[in-house]
Design a protein around this motif. Structure first.
Motif, PDB file in Angstrom:
ATOM      1  N   ILE A 116      39.340  42.820  27.670  1.00  0.00           N
ATOM      2  CA  ILE A 116      38.918  41.862  28.700  1.00  0.00           C
ATOM      3  C   ILE A 116      39.371  42.389  30.054  1.00  0.00           C
ATOM      4  O   ILE A 116      40.557  42.684  30.245  1.00  0.00           O
ATOM      5  N   GLY A 117      38.430  42.545  30.984  1.00  0.00           N
ATOM      6  CA  GLY A 117      38.747  42.942  32.330  1.00  0.00           C
ATOM      7  C   GLY A 117      38.966  41.707  33.197  1.00  0.00           C
ATOM      8  O   GLY A 117      38.244  40.717  33.060  1.00  0.00           O
ATOM      9  N   VAL A 118      39.959  41.768  34.093  1.00  0.00           N
ATOM     10  CA  VAL A 118      40.314  40.626  34.932  1.00  0.00           C
ATOM     11  C   VAL A 118      40.195  41.027  36.395  1.00  0.00           C
ATOM     12  O   VAL A 118      40.676  42.089  36.813  1.00  0.00           O
ATOM     13  N   GLU A 119      39.545  40.167  37.178  1.00  0.00           N
ATOM     14  CA  GLU A 119      39.453  40.358  38.626  1.00  0.00           C
ATOM     15  C   GLU A 119      40.089  39.150  39.306  1.00  0.00           C
ATOM     16  O   GLU A 119      39.872  38.007  38.899  1.00  0.00           O
ATOM     17  N   TRP A 120      40.865  39.431  40.369  1.00  0.00           N
ATOM     18  CA  TRP A 120      41.551  38.389  41.106  1.00  0.00           C
ATOM     19  C   TRP A 120      40.920  38.223  42.480  1.00  0.00           C
ATOM     20  O   TRP A 120      40.275  39.133  42.988  1.00  0.00           O
ATOM     21  N   THR A 121      41.120  37.080  43.095  1.00  0.00           N
ATOM     22  CA  THR A 121      40.579  36.859  44.436  1.00  0.00           C
ATOM     23  C   THR A 121      41.371  37.670  45.461  1.00  0.00           C
ATOM     24  O   THR A 121      42.534  38.013  45.248  1.00  0.00           O
TER      25      THR A 121
END
Length: 318
Positions: free
Chosen positions: A313-318
């Protein structure tokens, strides 16, 4: 049902010497090899399960493990000469192949592979652990299922990873599993802890500061019998890294299923999560699916028949 000399009979009926013609594709594979592909195609042509194939071999007085047949047809192992020649000849009879067609391919042995773990995290493996298990690291275990649960804290840091595995012994004797963890950027790998759960206890550990790697043995309470299944779990606590980019697991061999769940702190929910897969660690991940992170802060990704490759799972943050 299959047709043989104009008469239909069940595919698992005991057979005698090979008769009749073969499909051109199978005939070509038998001529040029390799052995594992010819065996796989012949088994598929006859329509036999490995269990039925093994039963027919036993009727001919040949004892061979179902796991061995599976390894042979997948190219993970090769029949040993001269010990396995009688078994290969019996396979020719049961599969109704021309005499010596498989035997001729046994000598065309593929280049030996460097022993690799059947499952591990992306961190490199310390050289001193390459031969921890007899015959190579984890090579005597088939990984049937992996379940990772990752906890992410309020500072977006990966706090812990709890892993539960189901393995099956490919042969008698394995009594341990080697796992490898790689921390996120900025982590202090010396601070990482391993806590064992069901079915194992902690053995030797090694750390590599250059790549934030941690390798460790998980010791079973006994040596497994051939075909025996074993469930064990452990947790890696490693909470000193920066914002996590997600979690990915490398599979060196096929695995039936992989469940990855990531639990985020409600004070730090991600902007975007994606289910990802790539064929090798160096390639660009392919986004397979957009994942929904609800108010509970939980996302899950399910992979069937995964590997070889990298799933996560790839995670992107603001």
């Amino acid at each position: 049902m299959t047709a043989d000399s104009g008469h239909a009979r069940p595919v698992d009926e005991p057979v005698g010497h090979p008769t009749g013609g073969l499909p051109s594709a199978l005939a070509e594979t038998l001529r040029y090899g390799p052995f594992h592909r010819a065996l796989h195609d012949a088994i598929a042509h006859r329509g036999l399960s490995l269990a039925r194939l093994r039963a027919h071999l036993e009727q001919q007085g040949v004892q061979v493990g179902q796991s061995t047949l599976s390894y042979w047809q997948r190219g993970l192992r090769h029949p040993e000469v001269p010990r396995a020649i009688a078994t290969v000849r019996a396979l020719e009879t049961v599969l109704r192949l021309p005499p010596e067609s498989l035997v001729a391919l046994v000598g065309h042995r593929p280049q030996p592979r460097t022993p690799r773990p059947s499952w591990l995290s992306p961190a490199p493996l310390p050289a001193e652990f390459e031969t921890v298990a007899d015959g190579g690291v984890n090579t005597e275990l088939d990984v049937l299922s992996v379940h990772d649960t990752v906890l992410v804290g309020p500072e977006r840091e990966q706090r812990s990873i709890t892993t539960r595995l189901v393995v099956r012994a490919a042969k008698a004797g394995p009594d341990r599993f080697l796992a490898v963890h790689r921390g996120d950027a900025g982590c202090l790998i010396d601070n990482a802890l391993v806590r064992t759960g069901e079915g194992c206890r902690l053995g030797r550990t090694r750390r590599r500061h250059a790549d934030r790697g941690l390798a460790f043995e998980l010791l079973f309470d006994r040596r497994l019998a051939e075909g025996e299944e074993h469930v064990f779990s452990f947790t890696v606590v490693d909470d000193t890294g920066g914002p996590t980019p997600g979690h990915h697991r490398t599979f060196r061999e096929p695995c039936r299923n992989y469940l990855l769940q990531v639990a985020f702190s409600r004070r730090a929910l991600p902007a975007r999560c994606t289910k990802q897969f790539r064929g090798d660690p160096g390639s660009t991940p392919v986004d397979l699916e957009e994942l929904v992170c609800g108010l509970g802060g939980f996302v899950s990704a399910w992979f069937e028949d995964v590997g070889p490759g990298v799933a996560g799972i790839g995670v992107e943050w603001t």
